[in-house]
Structures are given as C-alpha cells and as structure tokens.
Design an enzyme around this catalytic site. Structure first.
Site, mmCIF file in Angstrom:
data_model
loop_
_atom_site.group_PDB
_atom_site.id
_atom_site.type_symbol
_atom_site.label_atom_id
_atom_site.label_comp_id
_atom_site.label_asym_id
_atom_site.label_seq_id
_atom_site.Cartn_x
_atom_site.Cartn_y
_atom_site.Cartn_z
ATOM 1 N N ASP A 111 0.857 -1.184 0.000
ATOM 2 C CA ASP A 111 0.000 0.000 0.000
ATOM 3 C C ASP A 111 0.896 1.238 0.000
ATOM 4 O OD1 ASP A 111 -3.052 0.930 1.055
ATOM 5 O OD2 ASP A 111 -1.412 2.282 1.561
ATOM 6 N N ASP A 112 0.548 2.221 -0.805
ATOM 7 C CA ASP A 112 1.268 3.499 -0.829
ATOM 8 C C ASP A 112 2.716 3.344 -1.288
ATOM 9 O OD1 ASP A 112 -1.057 4.435 0.199
ATOM 10 O OD2 ASP A 112 -0.267 5.058 2.125
ATOM 11 N N CYS B 143 -6.792 4.157 -1.208
ATOM 12 C CA CYS B 143 -6.797 2.752 -0.805
ATOM 13 C C CYS B 143 -8.072 1.998 -1.167
ATOM 14 C CB CYS B 143 -6.564 2.647 0.700
ATOM 15 S SG CYS B 143 -4.981 3.303 1.250
ATOM 16 N N ASP C 110 -1.430 -0.790 -4.050
ATOM 17 C CA ASP C 110 -2.783 -0.310 -4.358
ATOM 18 C C ASP C 110 -2.801 1.139 -4.827
ATOM 19 O OD1 ASP C 110 -2.213 0.858 -1.926
ATOM 20 O OD2 ASP C 110 -4.074 0.264 -0.936
ATOM 21 N N ASN C 111 -1.794 1.915 -4.480
ATOM 22 C CA ASN C 111 -1.675 3.291 -4.982
ATOM 23 C C ASN C 111 -0.276 3.797 -4.685
ATOM 24 O OD1 ASN C 111 -3.732 3.550 -2.292
ATOM 25 N ND2 ASN C 111 -1.824 4.721 -2.170
#
Length: 458
Positions: free
Chosen positions: A44-45, A66, A245-246
């Site tokens: 994530d991130d 998210c 996810d991003n």
C-alpha cells in the site's frame, strides 16, 4: 490435498502485511491437471519514485486511494462500476451495499466456484472492514476459506484481527505484534507553500527514511514466502505478483505526505511478476491497470474471463508471449472523488469549509472539488494524460510525459483543439463503460484513426 497457493499483501505506509494463500482442494482434479499456485504481494502506498525495483511493468491504478483501488483489484472493475468512491463507509468502503452488490463477484470467490481453489487472506482488506455498522469483525467476506483481516485501517501495534470471524487483539510487543511480520495546476496544488519550510523538509526526510525501513520487513517476508515455496517443490509451479494499491508523494509540488492526486507519483505503482512460462528479466512497455489483476489471476487459474463482468483484461498472454502487443490497450481510466469537511478548520480559518487532510501549515491534501477523471494514454507514439475536474471551472490538465516526465507544464491551453475534443469524448466513453466496452480502441490506438499532436510545447 492439492498444492499450496500463497497470496501475500503488504501495506507500506504503516507497515501492514497481508498474506493470501490459494490452493486446489480436490485431489482428483489436482492429479488430472496441476493448477498453478498464485502469489499476490500487494503493498500500500508504494510509488515507483521511491526506487528499489529495477525491472517492472508499466502499471497504473484506477484510483489513487486505498479503498477504491483495492475494490478495483478485487472486482476487476473501474470505480464507476463498483461504486466505492473513498475510504469512508458513506463512500461505500466495505459498506453493506458493497457487500450485497460487489462481493459476490470478486476474484477469490470466482476462484473457489469455477476452479476449486482454497483461499487464504491476512492483513488489511478495506479501510472500513470491521465497522459495526457493516457486520463488524464477525463478518467474513465470501470467497475466503481462511481469513485473518485487520479491523479498519492499518496500525503497527494495538490492533484487532478478525480470525475467521473472531476478534483477536494484539498489543505492542515487537516480536509478537508487529503486523508486518505477521503550475498552472488545479487550485488545490497551487495552495501548497513554495519553497517548503525547513521543518517541513525535515519531516519529509524522516518520513521517506521510515518508508524505506518498512520495506526491509517486506523484503524479509517475500524471501520467506519464496523459500517456503521452494522447499515444498512448488516454486516453479507458482505465479508471484508484487504490486501496490496506490502511489504516494513526499514533497512533490510542495505537498506534504499523502496520495489522492492525479500525478504519476500517486497513480503509477510497481508491478513485478514471475511464474510458469514467463521469461525472466524482461520489461514490458504495455499499459497495465490494477483492474487487470483480477482477470489475470483468474486466467492463471484457467477461468474464462468472459464468464465475468470485469472491466479489466488478462495480461498473462503478454507475459508468456501468446499475445501480439500491437493489439493491447493504449489507455485507461483514473477516477477520484474528493473529500472535504463541511466546517472550517479552526487552525486554518482562511481556507473555509470544503477541504480536508490539512497539515499544521494549512496545506491541505484534499477537497470536495478535487474530484476528477483522467485518461492515461501510453502508445508507441504518445505518452499523454488528459484530466477533467468536476468543479465550477471544469478545470482541465493535460501533460505530455515524453517531453515533461515530471508533469510541470499543463498544456491544456496550447494543445490542438481537435486532440482536446477527442480526449474529452474518450473520457466520457470510459466513464460510462462496463465490461467489454472498457476495452475499445483509444484515441492513439493503432486500431484508431491516427491523431497528430502539435503544439508549441512539443
């Protein structure tokens, strides 16, 4: 028993790691046809700019936040089709409406029903998972045989896991509880203070270093999974996928730390894949979206994607040389719906209501009218981003990333009107697409009528 399939997800910003395992549960089927293992490692991130990965596929997320992004991975759909718009329950994040309308068609459930896989999940699911108004931690989404999910958002310590629907609370003992081991731009960007203060720079330097430290735990966990598969004799029959996810920004355009923005640092993420019949040490220039992860995983399991309503495309044929890259898509959709507060922040009264995620120096990361949709185009001749904001100005941003890779110059007012009109039309089409209609030829696709870019900025 069939072979063990491990799918692992990792949350970077607060170092949450999720592990998902997939395995065939029919011994007879396993003897007739040995299905591949599938390992998904989702951070994530984790943006591309942080570095550390030499070879990876050109991969973009359908939304730089998210919950909408994770929903796209699970369903293979763009946000306008799965209707998760932000990280709140009201924004459909793990809401009862999401459970009723979308969770019945996620890729893990299809793996169970159509290919007889067992599934295992651990870590962060969706930001509002475990909310009492949506079933609490007792609720286990369909599609998972083994479920170890974090209640709500990520934490290092003092968190609660749902273990197959039963709460399991953890404290702050590192060895037992550390979850990683178990211009000319839109006004929101213009309001950031340039140059940044020394205290802000120091804060960002510290944040950047901490993010790298969390990756050490990610490395350790990935190594353990790979060695475990190798020891079981399963590694060569296993697909391993690593992505996020991003993205995440740490100081770009004088913004503090967050995601949500339309720029490369928030929407472009790493994607690495290894597995049966995939040639090692290759890099693909093709445009991959996170809505493609679900279809690809189903394809790896031998499931016909046409049996689903997913918007994405399997990129497995690209990796094993069974598809002509000239027929691959050249654009994708990025969507985000901004969040704001109805009252002014007492520390920043001049900003007024409508903003959110504000830092002490009154630089805000989000607002109601930070709602936008973009067409991200990558073809043999063009590397372009076209975005429209849903605000009173209908503000437009356009970037030629070949000439301007850091997206410093918005060329919306200098690019030819014909190109703007065609990109506007393509954006409207993608915003209303569903399933097969999301895969039609883009403006700069070889299957389309050629479009010539001409402006003083090129």
């Amino acid at each position: 028993m069939g072979s063990v399939r491990v799918c692992l997800r990792t949350w970077l910003r607060l170092s949450l790691i999720c592990v998902t395992a997939l395995s065939s549960n029919l011994a007879v089927v396993a003897k007739m046809y040995r299905k591949p293992n599938i390992v998904l490692i989702l951070t994530d991130d984790l943006d591309v700019a942080i570095g550390g990965m030499v070879r990876h596929i050109m991969h973009f997320v359908a939304s730089p936040l998210c919950c909408p992004s994770r929903a796209s991975i699970l369903t293979g759909k763009y946000p306008h089709n799965h209707h998760v718009i932000n990280n709140t329950l009201e924004g459909n994040c793990s809401s009862l409406a999401w459970q009723k309308s979308q969770e019945s068609a996620t890729f893990p459930l299809l793996l169970q029903k159509l290919a007889y896989y067992q599934t295992f999940f651990a870590g962060k699911y969706l930001n509002e998972y475990g909310n009492p108004e949506a079933g609490g931690v007792e609720y286990v989404p369909p599609g998972w045989d083994y479920w170890f999910a974090l209640e709500k958002n990520s934490k290092y310590y003092n968190y609660t896991l749902s273990v197959n629907g039963k709460p399991q609370r953890h404290g702050q003992n590192y060895s037992q509880d550390y979850l990683t081991d178990v211009l000319d731009k839109h006004w929101l960007i213009r309001q950031a203070k340039t140059p940044m203060t020394n205290s802000s720079v120091e804060f960002l330097d510290d944040a950047f270093q901490k993010r790298w430290r969390t990756l050490l735990s990610v490395d350790d966990l990935v190594e353990k999974v790979v060695k475990n598969l190798e020891a079981r004799g399963e590694l060569e029959n296993t697909y391993i996928m690593f992505t996020s996810d991003n993205g995440y920004h740490t100081g770009q355009f004088s913004l503090p730390v967050d995601k949500r923005q339309l720029y490369e640092f928030d929407i472009r993420v790493p994607l690495l894949v290894r597995g049966p019949n995939i040639k090692p040490n290759q890099t693909s220039p093709m445009l991959i979206a996170n809505v493609d992860l679900g279809p690809t995983i189903l394809d790896m399991a031998g499931i016909n994607i046409n049996q689903t309503k997913m918007d994405g495309i399997s990129f497995l044929p690209l990796m094993n040389g069974q598809s002509n890259s000239s027929s691959w898509r050249t654009d994708m959709l990025v969507e985000y719906e901004g969040e704001g507060s109805n009252i002014s922040d007492p520390a920043c009264p001049l900003l007024g209501p409508g903003v959110s995620e504000c830092f002490p120096d009154c630089v805000c990361e989000d607002s109601y009218n930070n709602t936008y949709a973009c067409v991200r185009t990558v073809s043999t001749s063009t590397n372009l981003q076209y975005c429209e904001f849903d605000d009173s100005e209908v503000f437009v941003e356009v970037y030629n990333l070949t000439a301007d890779p850091f997206q410093l110059t918005n060329i919306a007012k200098s690019i030819e009107q014909e190109v703007l009109e065609k990109m506007n039309h393509r954006l409207m089409m993608l915003q209303s697409c569903s399933g097969q209609s999301c895969r039609t030829a883009g403006v700069f696709d070889a299957r389309s009528e050629p479009v010539i870019l001409a402006s003083p900025d090129y």
